[in-house]
Write an enzyme that holds these catalytic residues in place. Structure first.
Site, mmCIF file in Angstrom:
data_model
loop_
_atom_site.group_PDB
_atom_site.id
_atom_site.type_symbol
_atom_site.label_atom_id
_atom_site.label_comp_id
_atom_site.label_asym_id
_atom_site.label_seq_id
_atom_site.Cartn_x
_atom_site.Cartn_y
_atom_site.Cartn_z
ATOM 1 N N GLU A 58 -50.191 108.384 63.160
ATOM 2 C CA GLU A 58 -50.847 109.137 62.084
ATOM 3 C C GLU A 58 -52.197 108.528 61.730
ATOM 4 O O GLU A 58 -53.166 109.252 61.481
ATOM 5 C CB GLU A 58 -49.944 109.164 60.843
ATOM 6 C CG GLU A 58 -50.558 109.918 59.672
ATOM 7 C CD GLU A 58 -49.563 110.124 58.549
ATOM 8 O OE1 GLU A 58 -48.579 110.849 58.766
ATOM 9 O OE2 GLU A 58 -49.765 109.556 57.450
ATOM 10 N N ARG B 133 -86.152 119.557 53.645
ATOM 11 C CA ARG B 133 -86.425 119.519 52.207
ATOM 12 C C ARG B 133 -87.657 118.660 51.948
ATOM 13 O O ARG B 133 -87.738 117.524 52.388
ATOM 14 C CB ARG B 133 -85.208 118.938 51.471
ATOM 15 C CG ARG B 133 -85.392 118.775 49.982
ATOM 16 C CD ARG B 133 -85.405 120.120 49.280
ATOM 17 N NE ARG B 133 -85.473 119.937 47.829
ATOM 18 C CZ ARG B 133 -85.608 120.938 46.971
ATOM 19 N NH1 ARG B 133 -85.685 122.181 47.405
ATOM 20 N NH2 ARG B 133 -85.666 120.704 45.668
ATOM 21 N N GLN C 120 -87.723 106.043 52.269
ATOM 22 C CA GLN C 120 -86.801 105.045 52.821
ATOM 23 C C GLN C 120 -85.422 105.097 52.152
ATOM 24 O O GLN C 120 -84.398 104.865 52.800
ATOM 25 C CB GLN C 120 -87.412 103.655 52.635
ATOM 26 C CG GLN C 120 -86.888 102.633 53.612
ATOM 27 C CD GLN C 120 -87.658 101.333 53.545
ATOM 28 O OE1 GLN C 120 -87.902 100.789 52.458
ATOM 29 N NE2 GLN C 120 -88.056 100.819 54.689
#
Lengths: 381, 82
Positions: A244, A270, A281
């Site tokens: 799992e 953007r 940065q």
């Protein structure tokens, strides 16, 4: 040591990416709003053999190795925006792997074909109202009777429980013994007398996955319902966790890669203060960390999967992969919201849902704190 | 080092968190005393499978096979000869 997918694995991954984008993503936001598990999409996934990959062909499976299965679910996590559905699928596979590893040949023949074909939905029932991380402190009991076992108790927050046709139940079969030796695993059918499932619980994220309560009240099951041998439950569960904690992180890593890809695209497009925000940065470093974590997560994931393919113990490696990938995903999802500003917070866009979905990954299959405890112990601390 | 002593050495030095006042005996109860639990078995299995180049899985993964150093050694011998 080989770090590349085979041509077949590459082809399978492409097929799965196309499938998820075309078939699974439409309506994902609406299903999330409605907390809707889609049986129709489950069936589509089953038709794509997503529930059959690792199981032996003689029982209706595809017989793929575990690395291939992980590679496919990694691709599925990348392309599929319905994280709840992915979790439902992996829950089914984990139940199947436990049956493969511990059930008798008769049980495999009886159970695996319907499981691998997705005709029946499975749930694994471990967590109880009073025992989560301390899983073996359970109270649900399995009393030996002349004809089998009498089950009594309640489980909670069980994935797939409200829609499950079959349950792999862990219960105390010998209260005199410690967890190792005192717990057994049983297969219980939905129509068993004395067994009932509650409604789906409302959740913060993974809302298309159904989680709920299971109640066993003088539920009589035959001796043939025992999976493995009496007292083998803790062993079975511990083994299952290794699988799992590799399979689920495969999906999580894919999600992380998608978040990275979409965040890089957003940071390029953007603009603010006369430049793309990626040129700042503060934004670029967030994306660099996402990329670094995705690369390291992939190494941890596939090294763990390769160990399981070699039939080796991998408790340390799988806990490490699960912890690192789930925490990295949560951070990536949070950073994705942050770099989008107000848009990231709006439900109209996907970053908000991905953040909600990511939080559960550091809780289920052992919380991050439990993974650290395990790693410390397995390191010899 | 024979199988029993190799197992004893691994449990004593790699698995136990606390020093023992007396060395582990061949028939000391490891499960009942809490020296070995389910995760401990996984750790022990890693050691056994690597050292003796064998696989232990499925029906062999039961508490009785890990109840004492003697029973673990018997399991190893059985798998080595099968």
């Amino acid at each position: 040591m080989n770090f590349t997918f085979t041509p077949d694995q590459v082809a399978m991954r492409k097929t799965i990416v196309d499938f998820a984008r075309q078939e699974l993503n439409p309506g994902a936001a609406e299903r999330d709003r409605q907390s809707l598990f889609s049986r129709q999409l489950w069936d589509k996934c089953a038709a794509m053999h997503l529930l059959a990959l690792p199981f032996p062909e003689q029982y209706g499976g595809d017989g793929f190795d575990f690395v291939t299965t992980v590679a496919v679910y990694h691709a599925l996590g990348y392309a599929c925006k319905d994280a709840g559905l992915l979790h439902a699928l992996t829950a089914q596979l984990i139940c199947g792997l436990q049956i493969v590893l511990f059930a008798s040949d008769e049980q495999k023949a009886a159970l695996l074909p319907d499981l691998a074909a997705g005709r029946l939905i499975y749930a694994q029932a471990m967590t109880e109202p009073g025992s989560g991380s301390d899983a073996f402190a359970m109270h649900t009991s399995a009393q030996k009777t002349e004809s089998g076992y009498l089950l009594n108790g309640a489980k909670t927050m069980i994935s797939n429980a409200p829609v499950a046709d079959r349950v792999l139940l862990f219960a105390v079969s010998d209260s005199e013994k410690k967890a190792f030796g005192g717990i057994s695993c049983f297969i219980v059918a939905r129509d068993a007398a004395g067994f009932s499932a509650g409604k789906a619980m409302d959740k913060l994220g993974l809302r298309t996955l159904t989680n709920g309560e299971l109640v066993f009240s003088d539920c009589q099951v035959p001796a043939s319902a025992l999976i493995g041998r009496a007292g083998q439950g803790a062993m079975l569960f511990t083994e299952a966790m290794e699988w799992e904690r590799t399979l689920i992180p495969a999906c999580l890593l894919g999600e992380q890669e998608r978040i990275l890809e979409e965040s890089v695209r957003y940071a390029r497009e953007r603009r603010a203060f006369g430049q793309s925000i990626g040129e700042f940065q503060a934004v670029a470093h967030k994306l660099a960390r996402m990329k670094m974590n995705a690369e390291l997560g992939a190494l941890a994931l596939y090294s763990a999967a390769a160990l399981k393919d070699q039939h080796k113990r991998a408790a340390l490696e799988t806990s490490t992969a699960k912890l690192f990938i789930s925490e990295s995903l949560k951070q990536a999802a949070l950073d994705a919201v942050q770099l989008r500003g107000g848009y990231g917070y709006m439900t109209e866009y996907e970053a908000e849902r991905e953040l909600r979905d990511s939080i559960a990954s550091t809780l289920y299959s052992g919380t991050s704190e439990m993974q650290l405890n395990l790693i410390a112990r397995l390191t010899g601390v | 080092m024979d199988t029993k002593n190799a197992i004893r050495d691994f449990i004593t030095h790699e698995m136990l968190r606390h020093a023992l006042e007396t060395p582990l005996g061949d028939d000391d109860q490891l499960v009942e005393s809490g020296i070995i639990d389910s995760l401990g078995v996984m750790t022990l299995l890693s050691f056994l499978e690597e050292r003796y180049a064998l696989q232990i899985s499925g029906d062999d993964l039961i508490p009785d096979n890990f109840s004492s150093i003697s029973s673990i050694a018997s399991l190893v011998e059985m798998r080595r000869t099968s």
